[in-house]
Design a protein around this motif. Structure first.
Motif, PDB file in Angstrom:
ATOM      1  N   VAL A  64      52.602  44.323  17.046  1.00 38.52           N
ATOM      2  CA  VAL A  64      51.185  43.739  17.273  1.00 38.52           C
ATOM      3  C   VAL A  64      50.262  44.088  16.009  1.00 38.52           C
ATOM      4  N   ASP A 119      46.901  42.334  15.776  1.00 42.43           N
ATOM      5  CA  ASP A 119      45.589  41.978  16.156  1.00 42.43           C
ATOM      6  C   ASP A 119      45.486  41.585  17.365  1.00 42.43           C
ATOM      7  N   VAL A 120      44.850  42.210  18.280  1.00 44.29           N
ATOM      8  CA  VAL A 120      44.532  41.632  19.798  1.00 44.29           C
ATOM      9  C   VAL A 120      43.218  41.140  20.029  1.00 44.29           C
ATOM     10  N   ARG A 121      42.431  40.877  19.078  1.00 46.33           N
ATOM     11  CA  ARG A 121      41.181  40.247  19.149  1.00 46.33           C
ATOM     12  C   ARG A 121      41.143  39.199  17.722  1.00 46.33           C
ATOM     13  N   ARG A 179      50.914  33.866  15.806  1.00 49.72           N
ATOM     14  CA  ARG A 179      49.980  33.770  16.731  1.00 49.72           C
ATOM     15  C   ARG A 179      50.570  33.409  18.208  1.00 49.72           C
ATOM     16  N   VAL A 221      47.285  36.885  20.572  1.00 46.83           N
ATOM     17  CA  VAL A 221      47.404  38.030  19.913  1.00 46.83           C
ATOM     18  C   VAL A 221      48.037  37.650  18.464  1.00 46.83           C
ATOM     19  N   SER A 261      44.356  40.983  26.445  1.00 46.00           N
ATOM     20  CA  SER A 261      44.423  39.855  25.608  1.00 46.00           C
ATOM     21  C   SER A 261      45.491  38.895  25.970  1.00 46.00           C
TER      22      SER A 261
END
Length: 596
Positions: free
Chosen positions: A344, A346-348, A313, A266, A263
């Protein structure tokens, strides 16, 4: 094997200590030995008294000009041997190393005060312990040593043994992510990379992902010996097939195929730097350090209010294989300072387009734990691919609704079913002559990524009033036609009962209100059979026709068929053509017909 990073000091005392412990030279470059300064990562290992398992050391540079190299070394390593010299004490580079270790959340290690033969080490020891106590390392055991006289080395070996035995056991079945910290070539072997394997197991012949490409492990070494397999935690060298030296280097990661998401956007939680009561005001451009990678990132705060922690973000210059729960740090290279540790989340992450979306996203992330969890991921995303959920490091429960490789949040399905009923009803009201809402249109109305997920929605009790047929959805009790059309069709079929092949003329159909759209709807609903332009009969007309034609001698002429059917040429010609297309009759060279 256990792995420890040696950090904290700028001069040659640190390398001298490692040499005294292991009998190996950690400084690989002649320039390092000439200047008495570690400028790149060094590696050495030994077996401690009473231990069968060796311990490896990653010797990291201390000078501020080599902080990036230092971070590449400590990023994947679970414990540290923090070195301070008795004759120089706590130094600026000591503070920067500690800031980095604190931001990465390193909790295990010990303090070593070197050069204790030159001066009383207690002052340097006590000062260092005070600084360490303010970090994630907390109160560490401390040993004062001299690599020259051997003072304290036996005690150091005993403390090291105690520290490494207390480290958490690695997950040997975990997905592999090996951060590369060195790449080189060996004559006759090709490309070789080294790194610290923190979890998982690698075997000769394994295929690993390097970005979008696949490479093969053709050989492995650990601590100078060929091994197969190699299990975490370990310093490992992999001989790779399928990649050149110019295609891989420090900061790249080798990962288990299909099990990691790469990604470049993130959402993370940024904590304050060591000793800070509030999060620092982040610059727009920072460096993200994770594993051995250092990647430039653009910062977008999601919440305007400052606080001890804040949601941010990050848009990365290049994608990285990350998972929720990963720890990293942000650094301002221009100001030479660590800005804070990163978790981290959220990677989506979703795209933020509407006003207030960033603040709402910050509120949503406030309760995120940064731990891969199937239920929470599905609750937040509602629908996602099974492979993506696995690549996030979550275990997929067996009772999660799934179809065509997709997973759906069970709590969301009931809501989808209600929305689907509403969408089908709205379509029936807007298009009363249509045979139902097309499946693709229904999927769009529900924001489903795949129409095949409709089967899961239709299985919900709230959708029991719907029926699917012919790629369309309609109310189960609707009959498929408006009342006026259904009445008109019933009249036509009543007229056809006495003379099943006396197809009504166009004026009769118009008189009943059956125009092109109404007739098309009746045909789709199976209420009428269209055998030709303007020719409409009862649905069973073809079967009735075949029954009557069976009584004729074979082959028979059009005239004979017309008389047997009791109809006109207007109906007989298209009806026989229809039967031929259906494969129920055939025509010979003389134009006569016969049943098949």
């Amino acid at each position: 094997m256990r792995v420890v990073a040696t950090a904290g000091h700028v001069d040659h005392g640190k390398s001298t200590l490692v040499r005294a412990l292991t009998g190996m030279e950690p400084d690989r470059w002649a320039e390092e030995r000439r200047r008495g300064m570690t400028i790149d990562l060094g590696f050495a290992w030994t077996t401690l008294p009473g231990d069968d398992e060796p311990v490896a050391f990653v010797d990291v540079p201390g000078h501020e000009r080599f902080v990036t190299q230092m971070l590449a070394g400590v990023g994947p390593v679970p414990a540290t041997m923090f070195v301070v010299a008795a004759d120089s004490g706590w130094m600026p580079q000591s503070a920067e190393h500690l800031d980095a270790l604190d931001a990465l959340g390193v909790r295990d290690g010990l303090l070593v005060v070197t050069r204790s033969d030159l001066t009383d080490p207690e002052l340097a020891r006590d000062e260092a312990l005070e600084h360490l106590a303010e970090s994630s390392l907390g109160r560490l055991p401390a040993v004062c040593v001299s690599a020259v006289t051997g003072l304290g080395l036996d005690e150091l070996r005993a403390e090291l043994s105690r520290v490494v035995r207390g480290l958490p056991a690695p997950d040997l079945d975990a997905d592999v992510r090996l951060w590369v910290d060195r790449a080189f070539t060996v004559r006759g072997a090709g490309t070789v990379v080294t790194g610290t394997l923190g979890a998982g197991t690698i075997r000769v012949g394994d295929e690993l992902a390097l970005g979008a490409r696949t490479v093969t492990v053709r050989g492995m070494q650990a601590l100078g010996e060929s091994v197969d397999p190699v299990r975490a935690v370990a310093r490992v060298a992999l001989n790779l097939r399928g990649v050149g030296l110019d295609e891989i280097g420090r900061g790249d990661a080798l990962t288990t195929l299909g099990r990691w998401l790469r990604s470049d956007v993130v959402d993370v939680r940024v904590g304050p730097p060591r000793g800070g009561d509030t999060a620092v005001d982040l610059p727009k451009q920072v460096m993200l350090h994770v594993g051995s990678a250092a990647v430039a990132a653009r910062v977008r705060p999601l919440s305007p209010e400052p606080g001890v922690e804040r949601a941010v973000r990050l848009t990365l210059r290049e994608p990285l294989p990350l998972r929720p729960g990963d720890h990293a740090l942000l650094r301002d290279p221009g100001a030479h300072r660590v800005l804070g540790g990163v978790t981290v989340l959220d990677v989506r992450p979703p795209v933020l387009r509407r006003r207030g979306a960033a603040r709402a996203r910050a509120d949503e992330l406030a309760g995120a734990e940064g731990v891969p969890d199937a239920a929470s991921e599905l609750a937040r995303r509602r629908v996602m691919r099974r492979d993506d959920l696995v690549a996030l490091g979550a275990t997929v429960p067996g009772d999660v609704p799934s179809a065509a490789g997709w997973l759906v949040d069970p709590a969301w399905l009931s809501s989808l079913a209600s929305r689907l009923v509403e969408a089908v009803a709205a379509h029936a009201e807007a298009e009363p002559l249509d045979a139902g809402l097309p499946a693709k249109a229904a999927a769009r109305a529900l924001d489903l990524p795949d129409p095949r997920l409709l089967d899961l929605v239709l299985a919900e009790p709230a959708a029991s009033s719907l029926v699917a047929a012919g790629g369309r959805l309609r109310p189960r009790d609707a009959g498929g036609l408006p009342d006026a059309v259904r009445t008109a069709v019933a009249t036509v079929r009543s007229d056809l009962e006495a003379e099943p092949f006396a197809a009504p003329e166009a004026h009769r159909l118009a008189e009943l209100g059956l125009r092109t759209r109404e007739l098309g709807a009746a045909v789709k609903a199976g209420a009428l059979l269209k055998v030709g332009d303007g020719i409409y009969l009862a649905p069973d007309a073809a079967d009735v026709a075949v029954g009557r034609l069976a009584g004729l001698p074979s082959p028979f002429t059009l005239s004979e068929a017309r008389q047997a059917l009791g109809t006109t040429r207007r109906v007989a010609v298209p009806l026989l053509e229809y039967l031929a297309k259906q494969g129920r009759t055939r025509r010979d060279d003389e134009g006569r017909h016969a049943l098949r």
